[in-house]
Structure formats: C-alpha cells, structure tokens
Design a protein around this motif. Structure first.
Motif, PDB file in Angstrom:
ATOM      1  N   GLY A  49       0.785  -1.224   0.000  1.00 44.80           N
ATOM      2  CA  GLY A  49       0.000   0.000   0.000  1.00 44.80           C
ATOM      3  C   GLY A  49       0.817   1.273   0.000  1.00 44.80           C
ATOM      4  O   GLY A  49       0.263   2.365   0.179  1.00 44.80           O
ATOM      5  N   ILE A  50       2.133   1.156  -0.221  1.00 41.43           N
ATOM      6  CA  ILE A  50       2.986   2.348  -0.255  1.00 41.43           C
ATOM      7  C   ILE A  50       2.862   3.007  -1.626  1.00 41.43           C
ATOM      8  O   ILE A  50       3.104   2.381  -2.657  1.00 41.43           O
ATOM      9  N   GLU A  51       2.449   4.259  -1.636  1.00 39.30           N
ATOM     10  CA  GLU A  51       2.281   4.988  -2.888  1.00 39.30           C
ATOM     11  C   GLU A  51       3.427   5.969  -3.083  1.00 39.30           C
ATOM     12  O   GLU A  51       3.832   6.654  -2.151  1.00 39.30           O
ATOM     13  N   VAL A  52       3.948   6.005  -4.298  1.00 41.59           N
ATOM     14  CA  VAL A  52       5.063   6.883  -4.638  1.00 41.59           C
ATOM     15  C   VAL A  52       4.618   7.796  -5.765  1.00 41.59           C
ATOM     16  O   VAL A  52       4.101   7.334  -6.781  1.00 41.59           O
ATOM     17  N   GLU A  53       4.820   9.091  -5.580  1.00 40.06           N
ATOM     18  CA  GLU A  53       4.455  10.045  -6.627  1.00 40.06           C
ATOM     19  C   GLU A  53       5.522  10.021  -7.711  1.00 40.06           C
ATOM     20  O   GLU A  53       6.722  10.098  -7.437  1.00 40.06           O
ATOM     21  N   THR A  54       5.090   9.895  -8.957  1.00 43.37           N
ATOM     22  CA  THR A  54       6.030   9.806 -10.064  1.00 43.37           C
ATOM     23  C   THR A  54       6.059  11.095 -10.874  1.00 43.37           C
ATOM     24  O   THR A  54       5.146  11.912 -10.820  1.00 43.37           O
ATOM     25  N   ASP A  55       7.141  11.233 -11.620  1.00 37.87           N
ATOM     26  CA  ASP A  55       7.307  12.339 -12.554  1.00 37.87           C
ATOM     27  C   ASP A  55       7.396  11.719 -13.940  1.00 37.87           C
ATOM     28  O   ASP A  55       6.997  10.578 -14.150  1.00 37.87           O
ATOM     29  N   ARG A  56       7.982  12.408 -14.885  1.00 37.11           N
ATOM     30  CA  ARG A  56       8.097  11.861 -16.240  1.00 37.11           C
ATOM     31  C   ARG A  56       9.113  10.723 -16.323  1.00 37.11           C
ATOM     32  O   ARG A  56       9.081   9.922 -17.250  1.00 37.11           O
ATOM     33  N   THR A  57      10.014  10.637 -15.326  1.00 39.78           N
ATOM     34  CA  THR A  57      11.025   9.581 -15.282  1.00 39.78           C
ATOM     35  C   THR A  57      10.920   8.852 -13.951  1.00 39.78           C
ATOM     36  O   THR A  57      10.871   9.485 -12.896  1.00 39.78           O
ATOM     37  N   TYR A  58      10.890   7.515 -13.992  1.00 43.20           N
ATOM     38  CA  TYR A  58      10.839   6.736 -12.748  1.00 43.20           C
ATOM     39  C   TYR A  58      11.273   5.299 -13.027  1.00 43.20           C
ATOM     40  O   TYR A  58      11.262   4.825 -14.166  1.00 43.20           O
ATOM     41  N   TRP A  59      11.674   4.634 -11.946  1.00 42.77           N
ATOM     42  CA  TRP A  59      12.048   3.224 -12.015  1.00 42.77           C
ATOM     43  C   TRP A  59      10.828   2.348 -11.762  1.00 42.77           C
ATOM     44  O   TRP A  59       9.966   2.693 -10.957  1.00 42.77           O
ATOM     45  N   LEU A  60      10.800   1.174 -12.400  1.00 42.88           N
ATOM     46  CA  LEU A  60       9.842   0.116 -12.082  1.00 42.88           C
ATOM     47  C   LEU A  60      10.642  -1.139 -11.744  1.00 42.88           C
ATOM     48  O   LEU A  60      11.495  -1.563 -12.543  1.00 42.88           O
ATOM     49  N   VAL A  61      10.363  -1.727 -10.581  1.00 41.90           N
ATOM     50  CA  VAL A  61      11.182  -2.834 -10.066  1.00 41.90           C
ATOM     51  C   VAL A  61      10.308  -4.030  -9.697  1.00 41.90           C
ATOM     52  O   VAL A  61       9.346  -3.899  -8.930  1.00 41.90           O
ATOM     53  N   ASP A  62      10.636  -5.163 -10.250  1.00 37.36           N
ATOM     54  CA  ASP A  62      10.103  -6.446  -9.772  1.00 37.36           C
ATOM     55  C   ASP A  62      11.297  -7.232  -9.248  1.00 37.36           C
ATOM     56  O   ASP A  62      12.124  -7.712 -10.032  1.00 37.36           O
ATOM     57  N   PRO A  63      11.423  -7.366  -7.931  1.00 34.40           N
ATOM     58  CA  PRO A  63      12.639  -7.963  -7.365  1.00 34.40           C
ATOM     59  C   PRO A  63      12.761  -9.458  -7.608  1.00 34.40           C
ATOM     60  O   PRO A  63      13.861 -10.013  -7.565  1.00 34.40           O
ATOM     61  N   LEU A  64      11.613 -10.125  -7.862  1.00 33.68           N
ATOM     62  CA  LEU A  64      11.643 -11.563  -8.144  1.00 33.68           C
ATOM     63  C   LEU A  64      10.406 -11.889  -8.979  1.00 33.68           C
ATOM     64  O   LEU A  64       9.335 -12.183  -8.459  1.00 33.68           O
ATOM     65  N   ASP A  65      10.558 -11.799 -10.278  1.00 27.81           N
ATOM     66  CA  ASP A  65       9.465 -12.107 -11.194  1.00 27.81           C
ATOM     67  C   ASP A  65       9.477 -13.605 -11.455  1.00 27.81           C
ATOM     68  O   ASP A  65      10.488 -14.162 -11.904  1.00 27.81           O
ATOM     69  N   GLY A  66       8.359 -14.250 -11.171  1.00 30.71           N
ATOM     70  CA  GLY A  66       8.317 -15.706 -11.276  1.00 30.71           C
ATOM     71  C   GLY A  66       8.524 -16.378  -9.931  1.00 30.71           C
ATOM     72  O   GLY A  66       9.202 -17.407  -9.846  1.00 30.71           O
ATOM     73  N   THR A  67       7.916 -15.809  -8.886  1.00 27.20           N
ATOM     74  CA  THR A  67       8.081 -16.393  -7.545  1.00 27.20           C
ATOM     75  C   THR A  67       7.576 -17.834  -7.510  1.00 27.20           C
ATOM     76  O   THR A  67       8.156 -18.680  -6.820  1.00 27.20           O
ATOM     77  N   ARG A  68       6.516 -18.131  -8.255  1.00 28.85           N
ATOM     78  CA  ARG A  68       6.035 -19.517  -8.291  1.00 28.85           C
ATOM     79  C   ARG A  68       7.110 -20.456  -8.844  1.00 28.85           C
ATOM     80  O   ARG A  68       7.291 -21.568  -8.340  1.00 28.85           O
ATOM     81  N   GLU A  69       7.799 -20.012  -9.887  1.00 22.70           N
ATOM     82  CA  GLU A  69       8.878 -20.835 -10.454  1.00 22.70           C
ATOM     83  C   GLU A  69       9.996 -21.029  -9.437  1.00 22.70           C
ATOM     84  O   GLU A  69      10.522 -22.130  -9.259  1.00 22.70           O
ATOM     85  N   PHE A  70      10.370 -19.937  -8.778  1.00 23.00           N
ATOM     86  CA  PHE A  70      11.421 -19.968  -7.758  1.00 23.00           C
ATOM     87  C   PHE A  70      11.045 -20.931  -6.629  1.00 23.00           C
ATOM     88  O   PHE A  70      11.842 -21.792  -6.232  1.00 23.00           O
ATOM     89  N   ALA A  71       9.816 -20.802  -6.113  1.00 20.69           N
ATOM     90  CA  ALA A  71       9.380 -21.618  -4.979  1.00 20.69           C
ATOM     91  C   ALA A  71       9.242 -23.089  -5.361  1.00 20.69           C
ATOM     92  O   ALA A  71       9.415 -23.970  -4.514  1.00 20.69           O
ATOM     93  N   ALA A  72       8.954 -23.357  -6.634  1.00 18.57           N
ATOM     94  CA  ALA A  72       8.789 -24.731  -7.089  1.00 18.57           C
ATOM     95  C   ALA A  72      10.111 -25.405  -7.446  1.00 18.57           C
ATOM     96  O   ALA A  72      10.127 -26.574  -7.842  1.00 18.57           O
ATOM     97  N   GLY A  73      11.218 -24.666  -7.332  1.00 22.56           N
ATOM     98  CA  GLY A  73      12.517 -25.244  -7.630  1.00 22.56           C
ATOM     99  C   GLY A  73      12.904 -25.212  -9.092  1.00 22.56           C
ATOM    100  O   GLY A  73      13.878 -25.844  -9.492  1.00 22.56           O
ATOM    101  N   ARG A  74      12.127 -24.453  -9.897  1.00 22.02           N
ATOM    102  CA  ARG A  74      12.466 -24.336 -11.317  1.00 22.02           C
ATOM    103  C   ARG A  74      13.444 -23.175 -11.519  1.00 22.02           C
ATOM    104  O   ARG A  74      13.788 -22.467 -10.580  1.00 22.02           O
TER     105      ARG A  74
END
Length: 261
Positions: free
Chosen positions: A81-106
């Motif tokens: 629920g943390i909201e960050v105000e953006t401007d015309r330039t900003y970062w988008l971060v997914d620290p672990l995309d595919g958590t299901r794959e990671f948790a399943a050992g793939r």
C-alpha cells in the motif's frame, strides 16, 4: 551498502547501476534459495518469499542512494500500500518475477529493474539468477548479455520460414485464445515457461513470439521490454499500439512480444 550518489547521471550510468543492483540481488536470491525459505500468500493470492523482500530492499536502497531524484515503484512496496508520486522519469522494479517458479525449484525467474521516461521503457536490466546471467538494454544503443564469459551483444531474429518458435505462460498453456492466435501463422514449436525469461529468449533470438493473454503489472514488463526493444524486437497491445507506461493501477493489457520484423 555504501553507494555514492550519481551526479547528474546519464542513461548509461543509470543502466550500469541497474545491472549492478540486479546482479547483487540475483546473488541474494541464490543464497536464500540454497539455505531454504518459507512461501507466504499475499492478499491477491500470489506467492511471496523472503527472497522477494530481501532483493527488493537491496535494490531500493541502491537506487535511492545513487539516484535520489528518480522515484521508484516496486512490487512489494506497492502490495503493502505504499504509494510513490512519479514524474516523467521513474524506475519500475520487480525484485523476483516468477516467484512460483522460484518456490517450485524451477529455473525461470528473474530480477527486473527498468527505467521509464515519458511513458516509454527506455532502459532495463534483467537478471536470471539460476543461469548466472544478466541482460541489459538501452533503446537506440543495443542490448547485451553479461555472464561468466564477459559481455556479449544480443539481437532478436527474423522469424524462420519453417515457422515460429513460440513461448507462452505456463499458466495459460491450454487457453483457447492462444490456439486461435497461433492458428493464423506457421508455428514450429511452443514452449511453456514462467516469468520475464520469455521476453529475454525472444530478445536473444532463440524464440520469435510471446503472446501474453493474462494480467501483468508494469513492473513485470518495463525492464524486459527495454531489453527486447533494444535488441530489435517489439511489444505491442493486440491492436498494434506500443505497450506504454503510467496506466491506471500499473496494470497492463494483453500484449504480444515479437522478434525482428
């Protein structure tokens, strides 16, 4: 972590920063996987682990220390629920995309750090922790793979005459919409794998098409989109509109990733 602030950073300096932080986050993820972890369920029924939180904390600290003027939108902060105000330039971060794959050992999970400017993904770094690889791209300047043998340029390929090598989400393998879409063109193979790895395989020319039918968030796609487009591929909505950023709720519509045309 002691990361000096970048003075008026240019895009190459920002890409170098993203590559370094993605590499470090990948190492954290591998360490956590090696010693074991517990998987929890978020309110949207998606999984989350210690690795997600540790990687995100490391990336956020690094980005905010080195480039404090650039806002950062990250998956787990957004889920909290943390909201960050953006401007015309900003970062988008997914620290672990595919958590299901990671948790399943793939092996098909990634770390995604992308920079958006004026609604367009302009650069990004995507780490594949299980493969010890990091892919980077900067629109107009090319894309590369970083691995134990150094840095190598990558390029999306033109589809072979024999038919398309298609990648699809593991969770939509039996979706009739996929069969309908692929019935309109010659297909040599279809492989179902998870996460942003699908973008990367198209970017480096080992696959030709990745149609995404299910929901995704902007932090899932910004970094791999930058890599794919820098490598000569494209990502569009089904009507041909380029996939853009800054949408309501950070949600993406269905889209199609293609190699070189």
């Amino acid at each position: 972590m002691n990361i000096p602030s970048l003075h008026a950073p240019d895009d190459q300096a920002l890409l170098d920063l993203a590559v370094r932080l993605a590499t470090e986050a990948a190492a954290l993820i591998r360490d956590i996987r090696a010693r074991g972890f517990i998987t929890h369920t978020k309110t949207d029924d998606s999984p989350v682990t210690e690795a997600d939180h540790a990687a995100e904390a490391h990336i956020l600290a690094g980005l905010r220390a080195a480039a404090p003027s650039i806002p950062v939108i990250a998956e787990e902060e957004a889920a909290a629920g943390i909201e960050v105000e953006t401007d015309r330039t900003y970062w988008l971060v997914d620290p672990l995309d595919g958590t299901r794959e990671f948790a399943a050992g793939r092996e098909d999970f990634t770390v995604n750090i992308g920079l958006v400017r004026d609604r367009r993904a302009v650069l990004g770094a995507v780490a594949l922790p299980a493969y010890h690889q990091v892919y980077a791209g900067r629109i107009g300047h090319g894309a590369w793979r970083h691995d134990e043998n150094g840095q190598h340029p990558i390029h999306a390929r033109t589809a072979p005459a024999a038919g398309l090598d298609v990648l699809a989400s593991r969770h939509y393998a039996d979706d009739p919409r996929l069969k309908e879409l692929l019935s309109r063109q010659p297909v040599a193979s279809i492989r179902n794998i998870g996460s942003a790895v699908k973008f990367i395989r198209v970017a480096e020319g080992v696959a030709d098409l990745y149609p995404r039918l299910g929901p995704t968030m902007e932090w899932d796609t910004a970094a791999p989109q930058a890599v794919l487009e820098a490598a000569g591929g494209s990502i569009t909505e089904f009507d041909g509109t380029p996939l853009a950023y800054g949408k309501a709720g950070w949600r993406n519509p269905p889209f199609i990733c293609r190699g070189a045309q």
